[in-house]
Design an enzyme around this catalytic site. Structure first.
Site, PDB file in Angstrom:
ATOM      1  N   CYS A 162      80.749   6.699 -28.747  1.00 11.34           N
ATOM      2  CA  CYS A 162      82.042   7.252 -29.145  1.00 11.34           C
ATOM      3  C   CYS A 162      82.330   6.933 -30.606  1.00 11.34           C
ATOM      4  CB  CYS A 162      83.156   6.696 -28.252  1.00 11.34           C
ATOM      5  SG  CYS A 162      84.800   7.258 -28.719  1.00 11.34           S
ATOM      6  N   CYS A 183      85.947   6.131 -31.412  1.00 11.23           N
ATOM      7  CA  CYS A 183      86.376   4.821 -30.910  1.00 11.23           C
ATOM      8  C   CYS A 183      85.916   3.696 -31.833  1.00 11.23           C
ATOM      9  CB  CYS A 183      85.805   4.565 -29.514  1.00 11.23           C
ATOM     10  SG  CYS A 183      86.164   5.816 -28.280  1.00 11.23           S
ATOM     11  N   ASP A 184      84.678   3.805 -32.330  1.00  8.89           N
ATOM     12  CA  ASP A 184      84.042   2.661 -32.959  1.00  8.89           C
ATOM     13  C   ASP A 184      83.633   2.854 -34.414  1.00  8.89           C
ATOM     14  OD1 ASP A 184      84.227   1.296 -30.509  1.00  8.89           O
ATOM     15  OD2 ASP A 184      82.379   2.233 -29.806  1.00  8.89           O
TER      16      ASP A 184
END
Length: 315
Positions: free
Chosen positions: A132, A135-136
């Site tokens: 992701c 997300c990261d």
């Protein structure tokens, strides 16, 4: 007892809930651990009608959820671990909740990211390995990043990650990419993206501090070498989240729900499918939303005159 339970969210589940709620079906939506589905892990959504300037995936999903709530949809968070669809009403076993009983069920559980299943990958999830980018990506500012994959999602993630990393290397096991031309062109025009094609990842290298490299094998020469990286993002596709239905509803060899052509009806009357759990061809947010609408309408029609419970006594 519920008239209709929608399992899963995302464009398919939320759209089904909106239509059902407006038809006074009082749907219950069971959210999994990632409410909103895959779109919550994407950045700009440019091809969803009605947003000429685009919209962020998480914002689009949040708007859909609020719209479903506005018309009376209720939500519970849990993980469906088992079903009994041998007779109606259907029984769902939900971790953290218990048993839920429903007249009809719409399955919109979507799909989950696939991983390469090579040494060092699962051990380093959250330590440099991710599926992701949104997300990261923030954690890899000014660091070297590798993206594995050859489809649209890999191109999108590589482009997005150039906002953070010092450089992004896109790795694919073939010379040809599966991504659409427009997505390939965008990636190739990005000067921060380099390419390492026709190589097979064989191991994620890491120290106690995190990922240090991706070991790959050249498919032509057989040479094994290491691509140095601080972050590895896997974008090689998805697996439908249908394991809990195996043996209860007909699935194809890849785990996708089999539906009657032209409908969202499954092999079990009263069970309907929406979104990526059966769509093996289009897999777009708008087609998922469209199938959520279809599933709701199919469900409404099915329940006309087929209710097990006398709802007039529940008023």
């Amino acid at each position: 007892m519920h008239k209709v339970v929608v399992i899963g969210t995302g464009p398919a589940g939320y759209t089904a809930a909106i239509y059902l709620a407006r038809a006074n079906m009082e749907p219950l939506v069971i959210e999994g651990p990632q409410p909103g589905g895959q779109l919550t892990t994407t950045t700009d959504v440019e091809n969803f009608p009605g947003f000429p300037e685009g919209i962020m995936g998480p914002e689009l999903m949040d708007n859909m959820r609020k719209q479903a709530e506005r018309f009376g949809t209720t939500f519970k968070t849990g993980w469906v671990t088992g079903v009994d669809v041998s007779e109606r009403p259907f029984k769902l076993q939900v971790e953290g909740i218990g048993e839920i009983v429903a007249e009809a069920v719409i399955v919109a559980t979507g799909a989950s990211a696939k991983y390469m299943n090579i040494p060092g990958e699962q051990e380093n999830l959250g330590k440099g390995v991710s599926a992701c980018a949104t997300c990261d990506g923030f954690f890899f500012r000014n660091k070297k990043i590798v993206v594995v994959g050859g489809g649209d999602s890999a191109m999108e993630e590589a482009n997005f990650l150039t906002r953070f990393g010092s450089g992004v290397t896109l790795v694919h096991r073939r010379n040809e990419l599966r991504a659409s031309k427009i997505m390939q062109d965008r990636a190739r025009e990005n000067s921060k993206i380099s390419w390492d094609l026709n190589v097979t990842p064989i191991e994620v290298e890491a120290t106690g501090m995190g990922v240090t490299g991706l070991r790959v094998k050249d498919n032509e020469t057989g040479e094994v070498r290491v691509i140095e990286t601080d972050g590895l993002f896997v974008a090689i596709g998805h697996k439908p989240n249908t394991d809990f239905l195996r043996g209860h509803v007909n699935l194809d060899e890849n785990g996708y729900i089999v539906v009657t052509p032209g409908t969202t009806e499954t092999s079990v009357p009263g069970i309907f499918a929406a979104g990526d759990v059966f769509d093996t061809k289009y897999r777009q947010a708008i087609t998922a939303a469209g199938s959520g609408c279809q599933a709701a309408l199919d469900c409404e029609k099915y329940l006309e005159g087929n209710m097990v419970h006398d709802w007039s006594k529940s008023l």
